[in-house]
Design a protein around this motif. Structure first.
Motif, short mmCIF file in Angstrom:
data_model
loop_
_atom_site.label_atom_id
_atom_site.label_comp_id
_atom_site.label_asym_id
_atom_site.label_seq_id
_atom_site.Cartn_x
_atom_site.Cartn_y
_atom_site.Cartn_z
N HIS A 38 0.85 -1.20 0.00
CA HIS A 38 0.00 0.00 0.00
C HIS A 38 0.88 1.24 0.00
CE1 HIS A 38 0.89 0.43 4.25
NE2 HIS A 38 0.38 -0.77 4.52
N GLY A 40 1.43 3.40 2.13
CA GLY A 40 2.21 3.55 3.37
C GLY A 40 3.56 2.87 3.20
N ASN A 41 3.55 1.64 2.66
CA ASN A 41 4.81 0.94 2.39
C ASN A 41 5.65 1.77 1.41
OD1 ASN A 41 2.70 -1.88 2.15
ND2 ASN A 41 4.12 -1.56 3.84
N MET A 271 -1.57 4.23 8.08
CA MET A 271 -2.11 3.36 7.03
C MET A 271 -1.55 1.96 7.23
SD MET A 271 -1.94 3.63 2.84
CE MET A 271 -3.14 4.92 2.68
N SER A 272 -2.42 0.99 7.37
CA SER A 272 -1.92 -0.38 7.54
C SER A 272 -2.98 -1.37 7.09
CB SER A 272 -1.56 -0.64 9.00
OG SER A 272 -2.73 -0.72 9.77
N LYS A 273 -2.49 -2.56 6.77
CA LYS A 273 -3.41 -3.59 6.30
C LYS A 273 -4.38 -3.97 7.41
CE LYS A 273 -0.33 -4.95 2.80
NZ LYS A 273 1.08 -5.32 2.73
N ASN A 277 -7.40 0.59 6.25
CA ASN A 277 -7.51 1.94 5.68
C ASN A 277 -6.43 2.16 4.63
OD1 ASN A 277 -5.31 2.00 7.30
ND2 ASN A 277 -5.78 3.91 8.32
N PHE A 278 -6.12 1.11 3.87
CA PHE A 278 -5.00 1.24 2.95
C PHE A 278 -5.46 1.38 1.51
CE2 PHE A 278 -5.87 -3.25 3.32
CZ PHE A 278 -5.73 -3.73 2.02
N HIS A 279 -4.59 1.98 0.71
CA HIS A 279 -4.86 2.13 -0.72
C HIS A 279 -3.66 1.65 -1.50
CE1 HIS A 279 -8.57 4.24 -0.03
NE2 HIS A 279 -7.95 4.95 0.91
N THR A 280 -3.94 0.89 -2.57
CA THR A 280 -2.84 0.38 -3.38
C THR A 280 -2.60 1.34 -4.56
OG1 THR A 280 -4.33 -0.88 -4.78
CG2 THR A 280 -3.46 -2.01 -2.83
N SER A 313 -12.12 7.81 1.30
CA SER A 313 -11.94 6.38 1.01
C SER A 313 -13.02 5.81 0.10
CB SER A 313 -11.93 5.57 2.31
OG SER A 313 -10.91 6.04 3.12
#
Ligand code: AMP
Ligand code: ZN
Length: 471
Positions: A38, A40-41, A271-273, A277-280, A313
């Motif tokens: 995501h 965040g990563n 943001m976390s899995k 609440n994550f977006h790719t 979202s």
């Protein structure tokens, strides 16, 4: 300013000097390939890309390793839930990861070792730790690291071992500071692991997550290298445990500089899995945003400052990405204007500005990647050159574009090719002229050149053939 970073180990700004003169070695903890990464990563990977580019801009050669964690608690759990072999399952997310980094223009690292390709190296390290008395096999057949054998345990995360419980063990890869204890190097096989197992001197099993990075960094960068990075959540236990393993096994210092980036938050929450609440990247591309815009959002806030990504979202309307679009358009409009309006002559003021802009830009970045200062230098440059163009003073196209290209070695979002907004009828005339010249009909060719000129365009003959431009 000399290249300096805030070293998490000392919590101080330190001048960066490589171990090996001009050759820098850096290890970055890569993705656990159990799902799509995501944004965040990607905040972490973009920070590392920025760091990589700044090191190179300072004239160093860089060897970067980013590992792929393709065996751990999460990959096993989710491959089983998907009814797939571990390899087939992780292959999907490895492929997606490389597609995403290309979309975000993250430069490729020199090495991408996958954990499952380095099991013998991990076993060797664990054996070395047992031989030196830093590790032991427990009743549950797992091999644990004995943290009270390593005097420096806790030096990165600043853990006071005096007040900790001792003699306790933790088997899972992730745990909180309150649970600091002996951690698993080798996890004995349990039926829940399915067919994920390797032979070892301690029976069948699999490595713990932390030993993976110690072994892969050793194999690709050596025992002692310059920089190690990750998101702030990696500092404990992952990096603390890496230090304990590597320094005890290799008998030397592991890493000179530790750098950690702050988390990306979405509407105020990490943001976390697990929070859902994550977006790719694909999701955002599907909504019409571009890789460069996502890259801009992730790069334009200092890496140690929490970045709040604003997005609705449900509709995926994002204020952050809209602002990125506006900033990139402003930069590219400026480049277009310079291409249109600047000439060959350059005033002394603009020449001096070009020089100081590059210096300020690099100085900012060298100050612990101070992106705000670097951006400030660029926007100041754009403002001043725009004013010079407004007032008709001499602005040299080549020098100004050269500054923007220098800046874009970091941002990688600019468009330097000139837009060809020549109308179709003029393009048709230019083609007709090529034909006339091929037919040696020089009279007609000249007539067409005049017609094109009367419409406000010029034909320039270049080595690649004739080009039509606005006069
Ligand atoms: P993982 O795949 O969970 O091992 O994470 C890969 C990298 O992404 C690590 O360096 C993490 O620290 C980083 N990371 C995970 N979530 C975030 C976030 N919300 N903001 C910044 N970095 C993150
Ligand atoms: Zn790691």
């Amino acid at each position: 300013m000399k290249l300096s970073f805030l070293n998490t180990m000392s919590r101080k700004l330190e001048e960066f000097k490589p171990i090996d003169d001009k050759n820098v070695r850096m290890y970055t903890c890569g993705p656990t390939v159990y799902n799509y990464a995501h944004i965040g990563n990607f905040r972490a990977y973009i920070f590392e890309d920025l760091l990589r580019r700044v090191i190179k801009l300072n004239g160093y050669n860089l060897t970067q390793t980013m590992n792929l964690t393709d065996v751990d608690d999460k990959t096993i759990r989710d491959s089983q839930a998907a009814g797939m072999s571990l390899n087939d399952f992780t292959a999907i997310y490895k492929k997606a990861f490389f597609a995403d980094i290309d979309t975000l223009k993250i430069e490729r690292a020199e090495h991408y070792p996958a954990a499952t390709d380095f099991i013998p190296e991990m076993i060797d390290m664990i054996q070395g730790l047992i031989d030196k008395g830093f590790a032991y096999q427990a009743d549950d057949k797992c091999v644990y690291y004995s943290i009270n054998k390593f005097d420096d345990y806790g030096k990165l995360a600043k853990i006071d071992l005096e007040n900790q419980r001792t003699g306790e063990r933790v088997k899972s890869d992730e745990y909180e500071k309150e649970s600091v204890s002996d951690f698993a190097l080798w996890k004995a096989y349990v039926p829940a692991d399915g067919d994920v197992k390797w032979d070892s001197p301690w029976g069948e099993g699999r490595p713990g997550w932390h030993i993976e990075c110690s072994a892969m960094s050793k194999a690709t960068l050596g025992n002692h290298f310059d920089l190690h990075t990750g998101g702030i959540d990696n500092m404990f236990p992952h990096h603390e445990d890496e230090i304990a393993q590597s320094e005890a096994c290799n008998g030397c210092k592991y890493v000179n500089f530790w750098l950690h980036c702050a988390h990306l938050q979405v509407n105020g929450k990490k943001m976390s899995k697990s929070l859902g609440n994550f977006h790719t990247i694909n999701e955002l591309l599907g909504h019409g945003y571009k890789g460069e815009e996502i890259r801009w959002v992730l790069i334009a806030t200092h890496y140690r400052v929490g970045l709040n990504f604003e997005i609705d979202s449900s509709t995926l309307e994002s204020k952050s990405l809209q602002e990125a679009r506006t900033s990139i358009a402003r930069i590219n409009n400026f480049i277009e204007r310079v291409n249109d309006k600047a000439g060959d002559e350059q005033s002394d003021e603009i020449s001096a500005l070009c020089k100081t802009t590059k210096e300020k830009f690099l100085n900012g970045l060298n100050d612990d990647l101070n992106i705000a200062e670097a951006l400030g230098a660029m926007f100041e440059f754009i403002r001043t050159v725009n004013k010079a163009l407004d007032s008709g003073s001499a602005v040299g196209k080549e020098e100004v574009i050269d500054v923007m290209k220098y800046i874009d070695t970091i941002f990688d979002v600019m468009t330097f090719e000139q837009k060809n907004d020549v109308p179709q009828n003029i393009i048709d005339l230019a083609h007709e002229r090529i034909q006339a010249r091929a037919d040696k009909n020089w009279g007609r060719a000249d007539e067409i050149r005049d017609e094109i000129a009367a419409a406000g365009y010029v034909v320039e003959d270049s080595p690649e053939g004739p080009k039509v431009k606005k006069a």
